[in-house]
Design an enzyme around this catalytic site. Sequence first.
Site, PDB file in Angstrom:
ATOM      1  N   GLY A   1      38.679   6.860  24.795  1.00  0.00           N
ATOM      2  CA  GLY A   1      37.457   6.645  25.793  1.00  0.00           C
ATOM      3  C   GLY A   1      37.607   5.486  25.965  1.00  0.00           C
ATOM      4  O   GLY A   1      36.873   5.112  26.208  1.00  0.00           O
ATOM      5  N   ALA A   2      38.593   4.803  26.150  1.00  0.00           N
ATOM      6  CA  ALA A   2      38.480   3.182  25.938  1.00  0.00           C
ATOM      7  C   ALA A   2      38.617   2.559  27.551  1.00  0.00           C
ATOM      8  O   ALA A   2      38.682   1.235  28.472  1.00  0.00           O
ATOM      9  CB  ALA A   2      40.357   2.638  25.914  1.00  0.00           C
ATOM     10  N   SER A   3      38.236   3.272  28.862  1.00  0.00           N
ATOM     11  CA  SER A   3      38.663   3.323  30.265  1.00  0.00           C
ATOM     12  C   SER A   3      36.948   2.162  30.880  1.00  0.00           C
ATOM     13  O   SER A   3      37.074   1.771  31.364  1.00  0.00           O
ATOM     14  CB  SER A   3      38.875   4.250  30.928  1.00  0.00           C
ATOM     15  OG  SER A   3      37.858   5.355  31.077  1.00  0.00           O
TER      16      SER A   3
ATOM     17  N   THR B   1      40.966  10.265  30.462  1.00  0.00           N
ATOM     18  CA  THR B   1      41.414  11.852  30.873  1.00  0.00           C
ATOM     19  C   THR B   1      41.964  10.499  32.023  1.00  0.00           C
ATOM     20  O   THR B   1      43.411  11.577  32.644  1.00  0.00           O
ATOM     21  CB  THR B   1      40.474  12.335  32.176  1.00  0.00           C
ATOM     22  OG1 THR B   1      39.674  10.649  32.441  1.00  0.00           O
ATOM     23  CG2 THR B   1      39.317  12.856  30.736  1.00  0.00           C
TER      24      THR B   1
ATOM     25  N   ASN C   1      36.325   7.191  19.866  1.00  0.00           N
ATOM     26  CA  ASN C   1      35.015   6.835  21.028  1.00  0.00           C
ATOM     27  C   ASN C   1      34.552   7.904  21.815  1.00  0.00           C
ATOM     28  O   ASN C   1      33.051   8.170  22.336  1.00  0.00           O
ATOM     29  CB  ASN C   1      35.793   5.528  21.114  1.00  0.00           C
ATOM     30  CG  ASN C   1      34.520   5.559  22.752  1.00  0.00           C
ATOM     31  OD1 ASN C   1      33.314   4.816  22.351  1.00  0.00           O
ATOM     32  ND2 ASN C   1      34.766   5.363  23.610  1.00  0.00           N
TER      33      ASN C   1
ATOM     34  N   TYR D   1      24.869  17.339  22.122  1.00  0.00           N
ATOM     35  CA  TYR D   1      25.131  15.767  21.831  1.00  0.00           C
ATOM     36  C   TYR D   1      24.549  16.197  20.730  1.00  0.00           C
ATOM     37  O   TYR D   1      25.670  15.167  19.604  1.00  0.00           O
ATOM     38  CB  TYR D   1      25.097  15.405  22.808  1.00  0.00           C
ATOM     39  CG  TYR D   1      24.731  13.412  22.750  1.00  0.00           C
ATOM     40  CD1 TYR D   1      26.269  13.786  22.849  1.00  0.00           C
ATOM     41  CD2 TYR D   1      23.525  12.988  21.802  1.00  0.00           C
ATOM     42  CE1 TYR D   1      26.700  11.889  23.282  1.00  0.00           C
ATOM     43  CE2 TYR D   1      24.253  11.595  22.328  1.00  0.00           C
ATOM     44  CZ  TYR D   1      26.022  11.464  23.032  1.00  0.00           C
ATOM     45  OH  TYR D   1      26.057  10.139  22.400  1.00  0.00           O
ATOM     46  N   ALA D   2      23.476  16.791  19.929  1.00  0.00           N
ATOM     47  CA  ALA D   2      23.227  15.584  18.715  1.00  0.00           C
ATOM     48  C   ALA D   2      23.915  16.753  17.382  1.00  0.00           C
ATOM     49  O   ALA D   2      23.999  16.036  16.711  1.00  0.00           O
ATOM     50  CB  ALA D   2      21.950  16.837  18.346  1.00  0.00           C
ATOM     51  N   ALA D   3      24.198  17.951  18.020  1.00  0.00           N
ATOM     52  CA  ALA D   3      25.143  18.682  17.159  1.00  0.00           C
ATOM     53  C   ALA D   3      26.711  18.289  17.106  1.00  0.00           C
ATOM     54  O   ALA D   3      26.995  18.009  15.726  1.00  0.00           O
ATOM     55  CB  ALA D   3      25.226  20.475  17.076  1.00  0.00           C
TER      56      ALA D   3
ATOM     57  N   LYS E   1      27.448  14.715  17.574  1.00  0.00           N
ATOM     58  CA  LYS E   1      27.704  13.595  16.672  1.00  0.00           C
ATOM     59  C   LYS E   1      26.845  13.232  15.058  1.00  0.00           C
ATOM     60  O   LYS E   1      27.655  12.981  14.559  1.00  0.00           O
ATOM     61  CB  LYS E   1      26.049  12.835  17.434  1.00  0.00           C
ATOM     62  CG  LYS E   1      26.677  12.250  18.659  1.00  0.00           C
ATOM     63  CD  LYS E   1      27.910  11.737  18.626  1.00  0.00           C
ATOM     64  CE  LYS E   1      28.893  11.180  20.002  1.00  0.00           C
ATOM     65  NZ  LYS E   1      29.665  10.606  20.002  1.00  0.00           N
TER      66      LYS E   1
HETATM   67  P1  NAP Z   1      30.672   5.830  28.873  1.00  0.00           P
HETATM   68  O1  NAP Z   1      30.529   4.974  28.889  1.00  0.00           O
HETATM   69  O2  NAP Z   1      30.372   7.167  29.803  1.00  0.00           O
HETATM   70  O3  NAP Z   1      32.535   6.653  29.027  1.00  0.00           O
HETATM   71  C1  NAP Z   1      32.931   7.653  28.017  1.00  0.00           C
HETATM   72  C2  NAP Z   1      34.567   7.450  27.841  1.00  0.00           C
HETATM   73  O4  NAP Z   1      35.136   8.934  27.355  1.00  0.00           O
HETATM   74  C3  NAP Z   1      35.636   7.326  29.329  1.00  0.00           C
HETATM   75  O5  NAP Z   1      36.630   6.523  28.755  1.00  0.00           O
HETATM   76  C4  NAP Z   1      36.042   8.518  29.580  1.00  0.00           C
HETATM   77  O6  NAP Z   1      36.543   8.791  30.214  1.00  0.00           O
HETATM   78  C5  NAP Z   1      36.248   9.344  28.295  1.00  0.00           C
HETATM   79  N1  NAP Z   1      36.747  10.899  28.353  1.00  0.00           N
HETATM   80  C6  NAP Z   1      35.257  11.673  28.627  1.00  0.00           C
HETATM   81  N2  NAP Z   1      35.396  12.810  29.144  1.00  0.00           N
HETATM   82  C7  NAP Z   1      36.609  12.301  27.974  1.00  0.00           C
HETATM   83  C8  NAP Z   1      37.857  14.208  27.353  1.00  0.00           C
HETATM   84  N3  NAP Z   1      37.682  15.059  27.786  1.00  0.00           N
HETATM   85  N4  NAP Z   1      38.440  13.356  27.159  1.00  0.00           N
HETATM   86  C9  NAP Z   1      39.102  11.739  26.792  1.00  0.00           C
HETATM   87  N5  NAP Z   1      38.262  10.882  27.081  1.00  0.00           N
HETATM   88  C10 NAP Z   1      36.842  11.559  27.717  1.00  0.00           C
HETATM   89  O7  NAP Z   1      30.071   5.944  26.904  1.00  0.00           O
HETATM   90  P2  NAP Z   1      30.206   5.111  26.480  1.00  0.00           P
HETATM   91  O8  NAP Z   1      28.829   5.195  26.068  1.00  0.00           O
HETATM   92  O9  NAP Z   1      30.415   3.926  26.207  1.00  0.00           O
HETATM   93  O10 NAP Z   1      30.350   6.055  24.912  1.00  0.00           O
HETATM   94  C11 NAP Z   1      30.914   5.738  24.077  1.00  0.00           C
HETATM   95  C12 NAP Z   1      30.564   6.803  22.952  1.00  0.00           C
HETATM   96  O11 NAP Z   1      29.443   5.937  21.979  1.00  0.00           O
HETATM   97  C13 NAP Z   1      30.413   7.937  23.477  1.00  0.00           C
HETATM   98  O12 NAP Z   1      30.482   9.074  21.926  1.00  0.00           O
HETATM   99  C14 NAP Z   1      28.865   8.229  23.097  1.00  0.00           C
HETATM  100  O13 NAP Z   1      28.384   9.879  22.904  1.00  0.00           O
HETATM  101  C15 NAP Z   1      28.619   7.134  22.300  1.00  0.00           C
HETATM  102  N6  NAP Z   1      27.006   6.870  22.121  1.00  0.00           N
HETATM  103  C16 NAP Z   1      27.099   5.947  23.320  1.00  0.00           C
HETATM  104  C17 NAP Z   1      25.952   5.337  23.322  1.00  0.00           C
HETATM  105  C18 NAP Z   1      25.176   5.224  24.677  1.00  0.00           C
HETATM  106  O14 NAP Z   1      23.582   4.429  24.713  1.00  0.00           O
HETATM  107  N7  NAP Z   1      25.938   4.760  25.777  1.00  0.00           N
HETATM  108  C19 NAP Z   1      24.611   5.695  22.339  1.00  0.00           C
HETATM  109  C20 NAP Z   1      25.224   5.971  21.208  1.00  0.00           C
HETATM  110  C21 NAP Z   1      26.389   6.775  21.004  1.00  0.00           C
HETATM  111  P3  NAP Z   1      36.842   8.784  31.382  1.00  0.00           P
HETATM  112  O15 NAP Z   1      36.626   7.533  32.599  1.00  0.00           O
HETATM  113  O16 NAP Z   1      38.974   8.875  31.483  1.00  0.00           O
HETATM  114  O17 NAP Z   1      36.609   9.925  31.994  1.00  0.00           O
END
Ligand code: NAP
Length: 245
Positions: free
Chosen positions: A10-12, A35, A88, A153-155, A157
């Site tokens: 999820g590095a993008s 992806t 991530n 999502y909660a399950a 995490k």
């Molecule tokens: P984000 O901005 O929505 O980015 C999600 C990333 O996951 C993107 O790089 C996306 O890739 C990748 N991804 C999604 N589906 C995928 C798949 N099937 N295979 C491979 N990669 C996939 O999310 P974020 O907010 O940075 O969150 C990152 C992590 O932190 C997540 O696990 C999230 O649950 C957790 N988190 C976030 C928050 C928050 O408030 N933001 C809070 C708690 C936990 P593409 O760009 O290629 O689609």
Amino acid sequence: MSKRVAVVTGASRGIGKATALSLSRAGFDVVAASTSIESNAEFAAEMRAADGEGFLAVNLDLRSPESIKEALGRALKEKTRIDVLVNNAGITRDGLAVRMKPADWDAVLRTNLDGAFLAIQQVLPGMMRNRWGRIINISSVVGQAGSAGQVNYAASKAGLIGLSKSLAQELGSRGITVNVVAPGYIATDMTKDLPEERKQKILAAVPLERMGTPEDIAAAVKFLASDDAAYITGHVLAVNGGMYM
Ligand code: NAP
């Protein structure tokens, strides 16, 4: 010693991108997976500017066991080893339980929990051979406290927390640590479309009175990946501004 290799899923965007940049600046050779990251020229330019000359971008779809095998296999082949895995990548498909479609339950569990586990299985044999490794799973405050409208999502995490504590017990004797970072409310694409009223309600519960940044989370991951964190395993590090203690 050559540079340690860190894979970040999820590095993008968002937290994963900040983590990839931060690990790169800290001296890791970073494999960035998501992806469609291979064609992301903007991301590549930012990685190179962050001391990431040796970075590798690999497309990975966590919903597909074959894709996970292929992407991590390629990373292992090109980099010869993987020292750090940051699970991530994650998605949400929110809805009340009573109406939740099986497809929305499945998509979230498969991506967030099954995907992370299958990625771990790919890196474990090498880490066990090298008797060194760091696995860092990105959970959420929602996995600790629950959240109405987010049972899937909660399950997923909370599942990551149980998985990590079990793995930490299995792998301690092999020099591999397994830890969790549990972010609170972070400014990324995932939270940008929340209704204003919900945002204000969440913020009112944050003692530090602001949303977190992707860099706040990246700093915690960088620490857990470092030699300074050598005696920490099975830990859940909350980076949430105090919203859940
Ligand atoms: P984000 O901005 O929505 O980015 C999600 C990333 O996951 C993107 O790089 C996306 O890739 C990748 N991804 C999604 N589906 C995928 C798949 N099937 N295979 C491979 N990669 C996939 O999310 P974020 O907010 O940075 O969150 C990152 C992590 O932190 C997540 O696990 C999230 O649950 C957790 N988190 C976030 C928050 C928050 O408030 N933001 C809070 C708690 C936990 P593409 O760009 O290629 O689609």
